[in-house]
Design a protein around this motif. Structure first.
Motif, PDB file in Angstrom:
ATOM      1  N   PHE A 154       0.539  -1.198   0.231  1.00  0.00           N
ATOM      2  CA  PHE A 154       0.343  -0.134   0.469  1.00  0.00           C
ATOM      3  C   PHE A 154       0.643   1.802   0.079  1.00  0.00           C
ATOM      4  O   PHE A 154       0.512   2.305  -0.288  1.00  0.00           O
ATOM      5  N   LEU A 155       1.725   1.262   1.312  1.00  0.00           N
ATOM      6  CA  LEU A 155       2.539   2.588   0.968  1.00  0.00           C
ATOM      7  C   LEU A 155       3.371   2.257  -0.610  1.00  0.00           C
ATOM      8  O   LEU A 155       3.620   3.790  -0.857  1.00  0.00           O
ATOM      9  N   THR A 156       3.598   1.630  -0.863  1.00  0.00           N
ATOM     10  CA  THR A 156       4.846   1.573  -2.310  1.00  0.00           C
ATOM     11  C   THR A 156       4.097   2.185  -3.373  1.00  0.00           C
ATOM     12  O   THR A 156       3.956   3.151  -4.011  1.00  0.00           O
ATOM     13  N   GLU A 157       2.546   1.701  -3.308  1.00  0.00           N
ATOM     14  CA  GLU A 157       1.328   2.357  -4.525  1.00  0.00           C
ATOM     15  C   GLU A 157       0.787   3.772  -4.166  1.00  0.00           C
ATOM     16  O   GLU A 157       0.356   4.125  -4.981  1.00  0.00           O
ATOM     17  N   LEU A 158       0.518   4.144  -2.680  1.00  0.00           N
ATOM     18  CA  LEU A 158       0.058   5.038  -2.610  1.00  0.00           C
ATOM     19  C   LEU A 158       1.207   6.337  -2.652  1.00  0.00           C
ATOM     20  O   LEU A 158       0.613   7.780  -3.334  1.00  0.00           O
ATOM     21  N   ARG A 159       2.478   6.154  -2.405  1.00  0.00           N
ATOM     22  CA  ARG A 159       3.355   7.284  -2.819  1.00  0.00           C
ATOM     23  C   ARG A 159       3.326   7.552  -4.581  1.00  0.00           C
ATOM     24  O   ARG A 159       3.864   8.863  -5.209  1.00  0.00           O
ATOM     25  N   GLU A 160       2.890   6.576  -5.452  1.00  0.00           N
ATOM     26  CA  GLU A 160       3.203   6.735  -6.937  1.00  0.00           C
ATOM     27  C   GLU A 160       1.751   7.223  -7.106  1.00  0.00           C
ATOM     28  O   GLU A 160       1.436   7.791  -8.295  1.00  0.00           O
ATOM     29  N   ARG A 161       0.253   7.254  -6.570  1.00  0.00           N
ATOM     30  CA  ARG A 161      -0.778   7.726  -6.358  1.00  0.00           C
ATOM     31  C   ARG A 161      -1.123   9.006  -6.389  1.00  0.00           C
ATOM     32  O   ARG A 161      -1.077  10.186  -7.299  1.00  0.00           O
ATOM     33  N   LEU A 162       0.128   9.508  -5.363  1.00  0.00           N
ATOM     34  CA  LEU A 162      -0.101  10.634  -4.779  1.00  0.00           C
ATOM     35  C   LEU A 162       0.919  11.559  -5.806  1.00  0.00           C
ATOM     36  O   LEU A 162       1.198  12.407  -6.419  1.00  0.00           O
ATOM     37  N   ALA A 163       1.788  11.078  -6.161  1.00  0.00           N
ATOM     38  CA  ALA A 163       2.711  11.940  -7.821  1.00  0.00           C
ATOM     39  C   ALA A 163       1.891  11.918  -8.546  1.00  0.00           C
ATOM     40  O   ALA A 163       2.465  12.484  -9.205  1.00  0.00           O
ATOM     41  N   GLN A 164       0.626  11.179  -9.083  1.00  0.00           N
ATOM     42  CA  GLN A 164      -0.063  11.942 -10.212  1.00  0.00           C
ATOM     43  C   GLN A 164      -1.021  12.783  -9.918  1.00  0.00           C
ATOM     44  O   GLN A 164      -1.352  13.341 -10.998  1.00  0.00           O
ATOM     45  N   TYR A 165      -0.891  13.003  -8.456  1.00  0.00           N
ATOM     46  CA  TYR A 165      -1.730  14.631  -7.839  1.00  0.00           C
ATOM     47  C   TYR A 165      -0.717  16.139  -7.428  1.00  0.00           C
ATOM     48  O   TYR A 165      -1.376  16.499  -7.150  1.00  0.00           O
ATOM     49  N   ARG A 166       0.462  16.014  -8.165  1.00  0.00           N
ATOM     50  CA  ARG A 166       1.618  16.094  -8.112  1.00  0.00           C
ATOM     51  C   ARG A 166       1.552  16.319  -6.453  1.00  0.00           C
ATOM     52  O   ARG A 166       2.410  17.543  -5.532  1.00  0.00           O
ATOM     53  N   LEU A 167       1.351  15.448  -5.099  1.00  0.00           N
ATOM     54  CA  LEU A 167       1.998  14.862  -4.505  1.00  0.00           C
ATOM     55  C   LEU A 167       3.332  14.111  -3.491  1.00  0.00           C
ATOM     56  O   LEU A 167       3.126  13.312  -4.305  1.00  0.00           O
ATOM     57  N   GLU A 168       3.055  14.397  -2.475  1.00  0.00           N
ATOM     58  CA  GLU A 168       4.307  13.533  -2.217  1.00  0.00           C
ATOM     59  C   GLU A 168       4.450  13.846  -0.571  1.00  0.00           C
ATOM     60  O   GLU A 168       3.984  14.425   0.233  1.00  0.00           O
ATOM     61  N   LEU A 169       4.855  11.964  -0.233  1.00  0.00           N
ATOM     62  CA  LEU A 169       4.638  12.412   1.425  1.00  0.00           C
ATOM     63  C   LEU A 169       5.451  12.417   2.021  1.00  0.00           C
ATOM     64  O   LEU A 169       7.268  12.896   1.587  1.00  0.00           O
ATOM     65  N   HIS A 170       5.776  13.475   3.533  1.00  0.00           N
ATOM     66  CA  HIS A 170       6.304  13.522   4.101  1.00  0.00           C
ATOM     67  C   HIS A 170       7.335  12.582   4.769  1.00  0.00           C
ATOM     68  O   HIS A 170       6.690  11.681   5.536  1.00  0.00           O
ATOM     69  N   PRO A 171       8.666  12.259   4.069  1.00  0.00           N
ATOM     70  CA  PRO A 171       9.899  11.549   4.503  1.00  0.00           C
ATOM     71  C   PRO A 171       9.737  11.344   6.196  1.00  0.00           C
ATOM     72  O   PRO A 171       9.901  10.373   6.531  1.00  0.00           O
TER      73      PRO A 171
END
Length: 492
Positions: free
Chosen positions: A321-338
């Motif tokens: 889920f975490l891997t796919e979430l990063r890819e999903r948010l990247a499509q909307y110009r977003l990223e998770l805070h490391p």
């Protein structure tokens, strides 16, 4: 589609049928012609009264919500007349904070209200003709608990009125669309609803892993063009879309200089929370809802604005889920805070599994001001313990200490009433079940700061602890649990 006044019109898409879904490359709708105003002599009523012995006609808000609920894919073509309605604008004005800071024009709530009806009539007419212009946002910074600065936008009072009116209309549509695990900035939903849903989900479901995630600089990273496309998926009234675009392109004033912004919505604006929820609804909520349906184990989700917690039964699914979430948010110009995104063992089995593997006690995570930890009840059953976040307590005590320096020589009743309001606000939020001791400790620390200030009023001043406790008993409220247990709040 229905024109929201009970009449049937043409297709929702102005003869073009239903549009493609978001993210399909739809071009933003161009600004259309402004609609007609009211006929002379007709008031713009939002509700039609009837005789007392007959049920009333549904309000405009009920009609909008009914249409939105009937067809989840319906696009709304006629909404602006609800926004520039005098009653809606007046209601929006009186819902604003009286003492809020003025925007770039210096207009205050009191000064605008001196000629309220004339000002609202002029504002309504400018909105109807399309002559309304959004003003730049004044940028201010407030300290965060971690020592950094949070940028806030202070909009003009007239922009606040229009934004509040538009939010009132759009909420009728999007409250039907938003999913159940979204809690932030929604009418009738509070932070404690999200906290209780999270605790009950972890306790009642098979949760062994928790993803504590945060979107990096979310309010400053929202893509304007993509946001407009997402809005047009439900809103086909070009005048409303254009109105939102005016606020997005108004820019901000930083140290007196105008800065144009191509992305982001300033925190502090009345429309920003709704726009943020719309953006995350398509970028995160709908995707998570579909992802959860194909998961093999239990998955729980709670989101409050850009902070969200996801619980999993299986570690493998959590990492996928975490891997796919990063890819999903990247499509909307977003990223998770490391630094603020972690996957930890947490749940009923976490303590025993970690002890068996020699990994120590389960980790904790912070959410909405509380530190969540694994614990047990007196009967030995697993429960989620919630404690006040320490960094928030330290930051608040530092703020009180600094403020007391300027109030040392103020009358004791004045200082007592102020400190009572501070403690009362702290208790109202943090006095949840099993968090009595931290709440009482905060009150004790405030008493210590007050005593120190009283002792420094002069060289001869000295207040004993017994005397100070009598003063605190007279002015400061006692700590008591203000919230029910999660199972009681959710009536399970």
């Amino acid at each position: 589609m229905a024109d929201l006044n009970g009449h049937e019109g043409g297709n929702a898409g102005n003869g073009q049928g239903k549009p493609k879904g978001p993210g399909k490359g739809d071009a933003p709708l161009a600004e259309g012609m402004e609609g007609r105003g009211w006929a002379k002599g007709n008031a713009g009523l939002q509700n039609t009264p009837r005789a007392q012995d007959r049920p009333g006609v549904p309000s405009a808000w009920d009609r909008i919500g009914q249409v939105a609920r009937t067809d989840k894919g319906r696009r709304f073509t006629t909404l602006l007349h609800h926004v520039y309605n005098i009653e809606t604008l007046r209601e929006a004005y009186f819902s604003l904070k009286r003492e809020a800071a003025p925007g770039v024009d210096g207009e205050t709530w009191q000064s605008y209200g001196e000629q309220l009806e004339g000002n609202l009539a002029d504002l309504s007419e400018r909105l109807r003709r399309g002559a309304y212009r959004a003003k730049p946002v004044r940028r201010v910074f407030i300290p965060k608990p971690d020592g950094r600065q949070r940028p806030l936008g202070v909009t003009t009072l007239e922009d606040k009125v229009v934004q509040r009116a538009l939010v009132r209309v759009l909420n009728c549509i999007y409250e039907v669309d938003f999913v159940g695990f979204s809690y932030g900035f929604r009418p009738g939903r509070k932070a404690h609803d999200a906290l209780d849903a999270l605790c009950l989900g972890i306790e009642r479901r098979k949760v062994n892993w928790v993803l504590d995630a945060d979107v990096r600089g979310f309010f400053d990273a929202i893509d304007h063009a993509l946001l407009v496309k997402l809005i047009e998926y439900r809103i086909a009234d070009r005048r409303v879309v254009r109105l939102i675009q005016k606020w997005l392109s108004a820019g901000v004033l930083v140290d007196g200089e105008w800065v144009r912004s191509e992305k982001g919505t300033p925190q502090g604006g009345g429309i920003s929370p709704l726009l943020a929820n719309i953006y995350l609804h398509y970028a995160f909520d709908l995707w998570v809802r579909d992802w959860r349906r194909q998961a093999t184990g239990d998955v729980i989700v709670v989101r409050y604005a850009d902070d969200f917690i996801v619980g999993f039964q299986h570690e493998q699914e959590a990492r996928r889920f975490l891997t796919e979430l990063r890819e999903r948010l990247a499509q909307y110009r977003l990223e998770l805070h490391p630094d603020k995104t972690r996957l930890i063992e947490f749940g009923a089995r976490a303590a025993s599994d970690r002890k068996r593997g020699g990994r120590g006690k389960p980790e904790t995570f912070n959410f909405l001001g509380f530190t969540h930890a694994c614990g047990k009840t007196r009967k030995g059953r697993f429960t989620v313990l919630r404690r006040t976040e320490r960094k928030r307590v330290r930051a608040k005590l530092q703020e009180i200490k600094a403020a007391l320096r300027h109030r040392w020589h103020h009358p004791m009743p004045e200082v007592g009433r102020w400190l009572a309001s501070v403690i009362r606000g702290h208790i109202n939020y943090f006095a949840v079940p099993r968090n009595y001791e931290p709440a009482a400790a905060f009150r004790h620390e405030v008493i210590k700061l007050w005593r120190r200030g009283l002792c420094r009023r002069s060289q001869k001043a000295h207040v004993t602890w017994s005397h100070m406790l009598r003063i605190a008993e007279a002015w400061l409220p006692r700590v008591r649990i203000m919230h029910p247990y999660p199972s009681q709040r959710l009536a399970l």
